[in-house]
Design a protein around this motif. Structure first.
Motif, PDB file in Angstrom:
ATOM      1  N   ARG A   1      42.439  78.569  63.658  1.00  0.00           N
ATOM      2  CA  ARG A   1      43.703  78.815  62.650  1.00  0.00           C
ATOM      3  C   ARG A   1      44.670  79.150  63.708  1.00  0.00           C
ATOM      4  O   ARG A   1      45.961  79.312  64.129  1.00  0.00           O
ATOM      5  CB  ARG A   1      43.918  79.757  62.055  1.00  0.00           C
ATOM      6  CG  ARG A   1      43.343  81.687  62.452  1.00  0.00           C
ATOM      7  CD  ARG A   1      43.327  82.410  61.534  1.00  0.00           C
ATOM      8  NE  ARG A   1      43.360  83.726  61.754  1.00  0.00           N
ATOM      9  CZ  ARG A   1      44.691  84.472  62.220  1.00  0.00           C
ATOM     10  NH1 ARG A   1      46.003  83.814  62.127  1.00  0.00           N
ATOM     11  NH2 ARG A   1      44.150  85.285  62.801  1.00  0.00           N
TER      12      ARG A   1
ATOM     13  N   GLY B   1      49.139  75.313  64.140  1.00  0.00           N
ATOM     14  CA  GLY B   1      48.493  76.891  63.917  1.00  0.00           C
ATOM     15  C   GLY B   1      49.025  78.237  64.680  1.00  0.00           C
ATOM     16  O   GLY B   1      50.414  77.896  65.181  1.00  0.00           O
TER      17      GLY B   1
ATOM     18  N   ARG C   1      51.350  74.462  58.996  1.00  0.00           N
ATOM     19  CA  ARG C   1      50.441  76.084  59.403  1.00  0.00           C
ATOM     20  C   ARG C   1      51.133  76.109  60.891  1.00  0.00           C
ATOM     21  O   ARG C   1      50.593  77.905  61.775  1.00  0.00           O
ATOM     22  CB  ARG C   1      48.923  74.791  59.747  1.00  0.00           C
ATOM     23  CG  ARG C   1      48.844  74.797  58.695  1.00  0.00           C
ATOM     24  CD  ARG C   1      46.798  74.621  58.580  1.00  0.00           C
ATOM     25  NE  ARG C   1      46.808  73.536  59.940  1.00  0.00           N
ATOM     26  CZ  ARG C   1      45.398  72.117  59.996  1.00  0.00           C
ATOM     27  NH1 ARG C   1      44.536  73.282  59.143  1.00  0.00           N
ATOM     28  NH2 ARG C   1      45.178  72.377  61.162  1.00  0.00           N
TER      29      ARG C   1
END
Length: 340
Positions: free
Chosen positions: A59, A108, A129
C-alpha cells in the motif's frame, strides 16, 4: 534475496520499481545507490526516452527514508548516518536535473523520501489511494529531500501548515494543490504505464485521456483558516492564532503541532523562508544537507525515532526550543554536500 530496486526496460521506458513492501518501500542506502546507478546508465542511453517510477505490491509508493537504520547508525559513528543523506540528496539532484522526463505513480503512501523521488518528475500521478505527507517534525527533523523548494512554491501558507503538522493529503488534495499533475484511478495505472512505454512522446496526452474527475479536496475548504493562522514565520504566533480560533479543527491542529519537536518546527519555518532565496536546486540541497547534519546530531532526532518508530510509545521527550541560527551555518568545505 529479492532486489529492492527492480529496473526493467519496457519499450522506450526505463522502469524504476521500489520493491521493499514490508517497509512500505522505504529507502535505504542500497536502494539509493542502485537508483543512482541505473539513472546514470539511462541518462546517456538513446533507447530510454522516459523513466517510470512506481512500486511493487503493498500500500505504499514510498514511506520515506529508513530513519530507524539511520538513527541506529548514529549510535556508532555519525559519519555513517551522514552518508545516507549525502547520497540520497545526490539522487534527488540527479532526478531534478535529469534530461529525460519522469513519471511518478504516487499510488499509496508517499511521504518524506518518497516525496523526494516523486516531486522531481515532470508528471506526478495521484490516485484514490494516495496519502501524501512530510512528517519529519514528528521525528525531530525537517521536510528535506528538496522539501523546502517544493513546499515553498505552494499557494498561500500551505507549506507552513504541512511542515508543522505532518498533515496527510489525499490524492484529490495533491491534484488541487498541484503537487500532482494528474489524477487517475488506481486500476488504470497498468494501462497508463504500458501505453507510455509504447509511445513516450504522447505521455501527457495518455495521462489526460485516462484521467477522471477529481473528488472534492478537503484541504481546499481550510485554506482561509490556514492562510490566516499560519501567516507568521514564528511558531508561537502560529499557535496563539490557532488557540484563539473557536474551531475544533484549529484546536486539533494546534495540538498536533505541540506534539512535534519545537526546534524542528522552528527550523522548518525558517527553512521555508530561506529556500526561495536559493538560486538553484543544488543550492537548496547544499543548505538542506548542512541543516540535516546539525539536526541528526541534535537529541530530538534520536528521541523522536525511538518514541515513534522503535519503542512506539508515542511519548518523545523533546528538548526545549533551541535558537535556529547555529543550524543554518554553512558546513566547512570539506564536509559540505556536492552533486554527482
Amino acid at each position: 534475496m529479492t532486489d529492492t530496486i527492480v529496473s526493467p526496460r519496457v519499450g522506450a521506458a526505463g522502469c524504476l520499481r521500489l520493491n521493499r513492501p514490508k517497509a512500505l518501500h522505504s529507502l535505504d542506502l542500497a536502494m539509493v545507490r542502485r537508483m543512482t546507478q541505473v539513472l546514470l546508465a539511462w541518462r546517456d542511453d538513446p533507447e530510454v526516452r522516459i523513466v517510470l517510477i512506481d512500486h511493487a505490491e503493498g500500500r505504499g509508493f514510498c514511506a520515506g527514508g529508513d530513519v530507524v537504520t539511520i538513527a541506529r547508525a548514529l549510535e556508532g559513528h555519525e559519519q555513517a548516518a551522514r552518508a545516507f543523506f549525502f547520497e540520497e540528496y545526490r539522487l534527488n539532484h540527479l532526478m531534478y536535473t535529469f534530461p529525460k522526463p519522469g513519471v511518478a505513480f504516487m499510488d499509496g503512501v508517499t511521504m518524506g523520501g518518497g516525496v523526494g523521488i516523486a516531486c522531481p518528475c515532470r508528471y506526478r500521478v495521484a490516485t484514490e489511494r494516495t496519502v501524501f505527507a512530510m512528517p519529519e517534525t514528528a521525528i525531530g527533523i525537517f521536510p528535506d529531500v528538496g522539501g523546502g523548494r517544493y513546499l515553498s512554491r505552494l499557494r498561500g501558507r500551505v507549506a507552513q501548515y504541512l511542515a508543522l503538522t505532518s498533515a496527510r493529503l489525499s490524492g484529490a488534495d495533491c491534484k488541487a494543490l498541484r503537487l500532482a499533475t494528474h489524477y487517475l484511478p488506481s486500476d488504470a495505472l497498468d494501462e497508463a504505464k504500458a501505453r507510455i512505454a509504447a509511445d513516450p512522446f504522447r505521455v501527457e496526452a495518455i495521462l489526460d485521456e485516462l484521467s477522471v474527475a477529481v473528488p472534492e479536496a478537503p484541504v481546499m475548504a481550510r485554506l482561509p483558516l490556514i492562510d490566516r493562522c499560519f501567516a507568521s514565520d514564528d511558531l508561537g504566533t502560529i499557535l496563539a492564532c490557532l488557540d484563539a480560533e473557536d474551531d475544533g479543527w484549529a484546536a486539533e491542529t494546534a495540538a498536533a503541532i505541540r506534539a512535534k519537536s519545537p526546534t524542528a518546527c522552528a527550523v522548518s519555518l525558517r527553512m521555508l523562508v530561506e529556500s526561495p532565496k536559493q538560486p538553484h536546486f543544488v543550492d537548496e540541497m547544499r543548505m538542506e544537507y548542512a541543516l540535516m547534519v546539525r539536526m541528526i546530531a541534535f537529541p530530538d532526532f534520536a528521541e523522536g525515532v525511538r518514541a515513534l518508530l522503535i519503542d512506539k510509545t508515542g511519548d518523545p521527550a523533546w528538548q526545549p526550543l533551541a535558537d535556529t541560527d547555529s543550524f543554518f551555518e554553512p558546513l566547512a568545505p570539506i564536509d559540505a554536500w556536492s552533486p554527482l
